[in-house]
Write a protein that holds these residues in place. Structure first.
Motif, PDB file in Angstrom:
ATOM      1  N   LEU A 185       0.852  -1.142  -0.082  1.00  0.00           N
ATOM      2  CA  LEU A 185      -0.082   0.140  -0.029  1.00  0.00           C
ATOM      3  C   LEU A 185       1.045   1.209   0.069  1.00  0.00           C
ATOM      4  CD1 LEU A 185      -2.861   1.254   0.184  1.00  0.00           C
ATOM      5  CD2 LEU A 185      -2.570   0.920   2.766  1.00  0.00           C
ATOM      6  N   ALA A 186       1.963   1.123   0.744  1.00  0.00           N
ATOM      7  CA  ALA A 186       2.737   2.594   0.909  1.00  0.00           C
ATOM      8  C   ALA A 186       3.519   2.667  -0.452  1.00  0.00           C
ATOM      9  CB  ALA A 186       3.762   2.069   1.986  1.00  0.00           C
ATOM     10  N   LEU A 187       3.829   1.531  -1.063  1.00  0.00           N
ATOM     11  CA  LEU A 187       4.490   1.468  -2.451  1.00  0.00           C
ATOM     12  C   LEU A 187       3.540   2.178  -3.449  1.00  0.00           C
ATOM     13  CD1 LEU A 187       6.940   0.952  -4.486  1.00  0.00           C
ATOM     14  CD2 LEU A 187       5.899  -1.381  -4.839  1.00  0.00           C
ATOM     15  N   ILE A 188       2.442   1.825  -3.433  1.00  0.00           N
ATOM     16  CA  ILE A 188       1.307   2.320  -4.578  1.00  0.00           C
ATOM     17  C   ILE A 188       1.368   3.840  -4.320  1.00  0.00           C
ATOM     18  CG2 ILE A 188      -1.095   2.340  -4.981  1.00  0.00           C
ATOM     19  CD1 ILE A 188      -0.956  -0.782  -4.512  1.00  0.00           C
ATOM     20  N   ARG A 189       1.072   4.269  -2.930  1.00  0.00           N
ATOM     21  CA  ARG A 189       0.924   5.539  -2.661  1.00  0.00           C
ATOM     22  C   ARG A 189       2.163   6.330  -3.132  1.00  0.00           C
ATOM     23  NH1 ARG A 189      -1.873   4.850   3.457  1.00  0.00           N
ATOM     24  NH2 ARG A 189      -4.000   4.524   2.592  1.00  0.00           N
TER      25      ARG A 189
ATOM     26  N   GLY B 132      -1.994  16.659  -8.959  1.00  0.00           N
ATOM     27  CA  GLY B 132      -1.829  17.699  -9.548  1.00  0.00           C
ATOM     28  C   GLY B 132      -1.842  17.697 -11.060  1.00  0.00           C
ATOM     29  N   ARG B 133      -1.524  16.386 -11.638  1.00  0.00           N
ATOM     30  CA  ARG B 133      -1.386  16.041 -13.006  1.00  0.00           C
ATOM     31  C   ARG B 133      -2.564  15.490 -13.698  1.00  0.00           C
ATOM     32  NH1 ARG B 133       3.227  12.474 -14.803  1.00  0.00           N
ATOM     33  NH2 ARG B 133       2.368  13.269 -16.850  1.00  0.00           N
ATOM     34  N   ILE B 134      -3.490  14.750 -12.814  1.00  0.00           N
ATOM     35  CA  ILE B 134      -4.534  14.121 -13.228  1.00  0.00           C
ATOM     36  C   ILE B 134      -5.816  14.619 -12.534  1.00  0.00           C
ATOM     37  CG2 ILE B 134      -3.374  11.798 -13.928  1.00  0.00           C
ATOM     38  CD1 ILE B 134      -4.594  10.659 -11.345  1.00  0.00           C
ATOM     39  N   ASP B 135      -6.904  14.641 -13.495  1.00  0.00           N
ATOM     40  CA  ASP B 135      -8.339  15.068 -12.756  1.00  0.00           C
ATOM     41  C   ASP B 135      -9.360  14.073 -13.519  1.00  0.00           C
ATOM     42  OD1 ASP B 135     -10.221  16.646 -11.703  1.00  0.00           O
ATOM     43  OD2 ASP B 135     -10.559  17.717 -13.458  1.00  0.00           O
ATOM     44  N   PRO B 136     -10.153  13.574 -12.455  1.00  0.00           N
ATOM     45  CA  PRO B 136     -10.109  13.419 -10.906  1.00  0.00           C
ATOM     46  C   PRO B 136      -8.842  12.834 -10.568  1.00  0.00           C
ATOM     47  CG  PRO B 136     -11.620  11.639 -11.697  1.00  0.00           C
ATOM     48  CD  PRO B 136     -10.979  12.399 -13.018  1.00  0.00           C
ATOM     49  N   PRO B 137      -8.689  13.112  -9.198  1.00  0.00           N
ATOM     50  CA  PRO B 137      -7.685  12.403  -8.317  1.00  0.00           C
ATOM     51  C   PRO B 137      -7.927  11.078  -8.442  1.00  0.00           C
ATOM     52  CG  PRO B 137      -8.646  14.241  -6.995  1.00  0.00           C
ATOM     53  CD  PRO B 137      -9.530  14.019  -8.255  1.00  0.00           C
ATOM     54  N   SER B 138      -6.403  10.194  -8.248  1.00  0.00           N
ATOM     55  CA  SER B 138      -6.421   8.763  -8.247  1.00  0.00           C
ATOM     56  C   SER B 138      -7.411   8.373  -7.058  1.00  0.00           C
ATOM     57  CB  SER B 138      -4.988   8.362  -7.980  1.00  0.00           C
ATOM     58  OG  SER B 138      -5.112   6.977  -7.824  1.00  0.00           O
ATOM     59  N   SER B 139      -7.946   6.894  -7.497  1.00  0.00           N
ATOM     60  CA  SER B 139      -8.936   6.161  -6.554  1.00  0.00           C
ATOM     61  C   SER B 139      -7.823   5.839  -5.345  1.00  0.00           C
ATOM     62  CB  SER B 139      -9.454   5.028  -7.498  1.00  0.00           C
ATOM     63  OG  SER B 139      -8.325   4.272  -7.910  1.00  0.00           O
ATOM     64  N   MET B 140      -6.553   5.655  -5.639  1.00  0.00           N
ATOM     65  CA  MET B 140      -5.424   5.363  -4.783  1.00  0.00           C
ATOM     66  C   MET B 140      -5.985   6.215  -3.309  1.00  0.00           C
ATOM     67  SD  MET B 140      -2.732   7.060  -3.098  1.00  0.00           S
ATOM     68  CE  MET B 140      -2.334   8.363  -4.350  1.00  0.00           C
ATOM     69  N   HIS B 141      -6.526   7.241  -3.346  1.00  0.00           N
ATOM     70  CA  HIS B 141      -6.615   8.121  -2.112  1.00  0.00           C
ATOM     71  C   HIS B 141      -7.912   7.532  -1.407  1.00  0.00           C
ATOM     72  CE1 HIS B 141      -3.945  11.277  -3.143  1.00  0.00           C
ATOM     73  NE2 HIS B 141      -4.669  11.389  -4.353  1.00  0.00           N
ATOM     74  N   ARG B 142      -8.851   6.542  -1.872  1.00  0.00           N
ATOM     75  CA  ARG B 142      -9.783   6.034  -1.328  1.00  0.00           C
ATOM     76  C   ARG B 142      -9.309   4.608  -0.519  1.00  0.00           C
ATOM     77  NH1 ARG B 142     -12.322   7.531  -5.872  1.00  0.00           N
ATOM     78  NH2 ARG B 142     -12.437   5.465  -6.607  1.00  0.00           N
ATOM     79  N   MET B 143      -7.936   3.973  -0.981  1.00  0.00           N
ATOM     80  CA  MET B 143      -7.493   2.904  -0.333  1.00  0.00           C
ATOM     81  C   MET B 143      -7.227   3.177   1.076  1.00  0.00           C
ATOM     82  SD  MET B 143      -5.323   1.961  -3.753  1.00  0.00           S
ATOM     83  CE  MET B 143      -4.848   0.168  -3.100  1.00  0.00           C
ATOM     84  N   ASN B 144      -7.177   2.233   1.760  1.00  0.00           N
ATOM     85  CA  ASN B 144      -6.768   2.121   3.234  1.00  0.00           C
ATOM     86  C   ASN B 144      -6.231   0.656   3.480  1.00  0.00           C
ATOM     87  OD1 ASN B 144      -8.857   0.613   4.584  1.00  0.00           O
ATOM     88  ND2 ASN B 144     -10.148   2.521   4.396  1.00  0.00           N
ATOM     89  N   LEU B 145      -5.698   0.393   4.642  1.00  0.00           N
ATOM     90  CA  LEU B 145      -5.326  -1.115   4.850  1.00  0.00           C
ATOM     91  C   LEU B 145      -6.370  -2.114   4.825  1.00  0.00           C
ATOM     92  CD1 LEU B 145      -2.610  -2.624   5.004  1.00  0.00           C
ATOM     93  CD2 LEU B 145      -2.743  -2.435   7.575  1.00  0.00           C
ATOM     94  N   GLU B 146      -7.419  -1.519   5.473  1.00  0.00           N
ATOM     95  CA  GLU B 146      -8.560  -2.849   5.212  1.00  0.00           C
ATOM     96  C   GLU B 146      -9.289  -3.029   3.829  1.00  0.00           C
ATOM     97  OE1 GLU B 146      -9.534  -4.960   7.633  1.00  0.00           O
ATOM     98  OE2 GLU B 146      -7.608  -3.846   8.754  1.00  0.00           O
TER      99      GLU B 146
END
Length: 155
Positions: A17-21, A29-43
């Motif tokens: 998860l840390a590597l993906i982030r 700032g380059r892509i719109d909308p922001p990456s779905s990565m922001h919705r990822m958490n450990l669970e």
């Protein structure tokens, strides 16, 4: 280095998860909308490791990918390579793994999506044998936000 499967209780799961982030941070700032990565958490990521196939290279991890079998294709998602090790064939190794997994699963095509703005990703995937086959727009957008790429599996 050989890719290995990462299960939901693997101690490398937080590393993945840390590597993906980290790998996706350059998109800010380059892509719109922001990456779905922001919705990822450990669970949610732990559930991804149950519902999909999470594979990684190294310990500590230096590359990882999520593979999702779909009708007729194996979807490649969240391909991430440590910035310090880019250009050394790790993405190629994970795409080769995806190719082997698709054959084992009886699927004929590899598929992935990359954002319109990430032209360096387009070039990399084209060098790996992928061809752009479509485009999609995220909900609420009246323009293409992602390109879909496919590649027939090697038999």
């Amino acid at each position: 280095m050989t890719p290995g499967r990462i299960g939901p209780n693997d101690p490398r799961l937080p590393q993945a998860l840390a590597l993906i982030r980290s790998a996706f941070a350059g998109m800010e700032g380059r892509i719109d909308p922001p990456s779905s990565m922001h919705r990822m958490n450990l669970e949610t990521f732990r559930q991804d490791a149950v519902d999909r196939e999470l594979w990684g290279i190294g310990d500590p991890l230096v590359a990882c990918v999520l593979l999702t079998p779909k009708t007729g294709c194996l979807y490649i998602g969240k391909l991430a390579v440590s910035e310090a090790l880019r250009g050394r064939g790790l993405a190629r190794a994970l795409i080769h793994l995806a190719d082997r997994r698709a054959v084992e699963l009886g699927l004929s095509t590899l598929e992935l999506q990359t954002r319109v703005e990430l032209i360096e990703n387009h070039a990399m995937f084209e060098r790996l044998g992928f061809e752009r086959v479509g485009e999609t727009a995220h909900a609420g957008y009246d323009r293409a936000t992602s390109y879909t790429y496919q590649k027939p599996v090697s038999v």
